[in-house]
Design an enzyme around this catalytic site. Structure first.
Site: not given
Length: 427
Positions: A64, A272, A315, A341
């Site tokens: 978020e 992860p 990253e 996306l």
């Protein structure tokens, strides 16, 4: 009357649970020390540490926070006079906020939703508006804001079909709280109707689109890609497992070993989802006799390395630009998947499992234009899908182009949201 009783019961329950919740944080901090740090912020004890602010933006965690990046920059560029406090609830979200925005925003945890904690928080920062991201519903805080005439808004509102029954069971508490909001800016028609089904006033629920479409290759992202480029061997193909959860890595390690026979140049990237799993994933790879290069060690994966473990924060988007194919973690169990996306921004084909329920409408649009590859999640199907796609560069290019078109055609929610926030502050 029943709604009032529900709110009182909710407040009493939170007060009773407060010592237990703090104990849970302390216990969790045995393995993750960051959970016992800044406990005072969880209690709203910020007086003297925080300055009054115009806008509070709240996002639960990393995903978020990243989705709010364009909105924050738009507010800062267009309204530099407005001060922003960015809150979250997890240490990983906090680290991401500090990394993305530094001192350009004020930052702290949003306190636990109990009357004394939230009251102390509001006394300290005196906001004009509090903006909640997606499905962050804090009944006590919303009622306190209403009493203090602080404007509140949900943006990128998400209420999936799977989550709806749980909220319906709590409708006596949830519905009155939601009706205190100025608006609920929903990310899709389906989410808009789900909020309305909770008896939220229809005119409050508006479908303005998904903020997650409003991503672009900006200067900061270009710099990160340039930083990573020397570490990536252009002669090796990168199969990227993005936002992986427990169970995802073991599945793909097995496929990687088989795929390596047909594609000797193949490098498997693993990102992860949760930092606390970095070491466990590294150990899992080593148990399968795979050579691991860890991003945190700043070393380039060598020809002898099998896995590039990206054990850093923030990253994933940049690393997606180097991938041949991206496989979306969290879509092969009951997690609901993660944002497809981001790879699409770089025209990369995305392979997903059977559960992308967190992105239903996005998936529908991608599937309509053949911009995503969906599998059953069964081992044979997944292996064959990756194998066949890697043998067909034309398909890789076509799927990526189609996915990119979906991103381009659905942008604009950030601007609508910015305008509404400013309108709330000025009225």
């Amino acid at each position: 009357m029943l709604e009032r009783i529900s709110l009182i019961g909710y407040r009493i329950l939170w007060l009773l649970l407060l010592p237990l919740l703090l104990l849970v944080l302390v216990i969790r901090s045995r393995n993750h020390p960051e959970y016992r740090q800044r406990l005072s912020e969880r209690l709203g004890l910020n007086r003297g540490k925080l300055k009054p602010t115009d806008i509070v933006l709240h996002a639960a965690s990393v995903g978020e926070v990243l989705a709010l990046k364009p909105l924050v920059h738009s507010l800062q560029n267009n309204h530099p006079e407005l001060s922003i406090t960015f809150t979250c609830f997890t240490p990983t979200g906090s680290a991401q906020i500090e990394k993305l925005f530094g001192n350009s925003v004020q930052h702290c945890y949003l306190p636990l939703d109990t009357w004394p904690c939230t009251s102390l928080f509001l006394n300290a920062i005196k906001p004009s508006a509090i903006i909640f991201m997606e499905t962050e519903i804090w009944p006590n805080l919303l009622h306190q804001c209403d009493n203090r005439r602080i404007k509140t808004l949900i943006i990128n509102g998400r209420l999936s079909n799977r989550s709806l029954p749980k909220y319906q069971k709590l409708h006596r508490l949830i519905t009155p709280s939601l009706n205190l909001l100025a608006d609920i800016y929903c990310q899709s028609k389906e989410n808009q109707e789900n909020f309305r089904s909770l008896a939220v006033k229809r005119d409050k629920c508006k479908n303005v689109g998904n903020l997650k479409f409003d991503i672009k290759i900006n200067t900061q992202l270009k710099q990160k890609i340039e930083e990573l480029a020397p570490l990536v061997d252009a002669n090796r193909r990168l199969l990227l497992l993005a936002s992986s959860h427990k169970g995802d890595e073991a599945r793909f390690i097995k496929h990687y070993t088989a795929l390596k026979q047909d594609f000797p140049d193949l490098l498997m990237g693993i990102v992860p989802r949760h930092p606390e799993r970095f070491d466990a994933v590294a150990q899992l790879c080593q148990e399968h006799q795979l050579q691991v290069a860890r991003r945190s060690e700043r070393k380039s994966p060598s020809q002898a390395d099998d896995v590039w473990l990206v054990d850093t924060l923030g990253e994933l988007l940049a690393i997606s630009s180097f991938a041949s194919i991206v496989v979306m973690g969290g879509s092969f169990s009951s997690i609901g998947g993660h944002n497809p996306l981001e790879p699409a921004l770089f025209k990369k084909p995305v392979i997903v499992g059977p559960d992308m329920s967190n992105f239903t409408e996005i998936m529908q649009q991608l599937e309509q234009v053949d911009g995503v590859v969906k599998t059953t999640g069964q081992d044979e199907d997944l292996y064959n899908t990756i194998n066949q796609l890697m043998k067909n560069e034309q398909s890789i290019s076509a799927i990526g182009e189609h996915a990119f078109s979906v991103v381009q055609n659905n942008q604009g929610a950030t601007e609508k949201t910015r305008q509404r926030i400013v309108e709330l502050i000025n009225n």
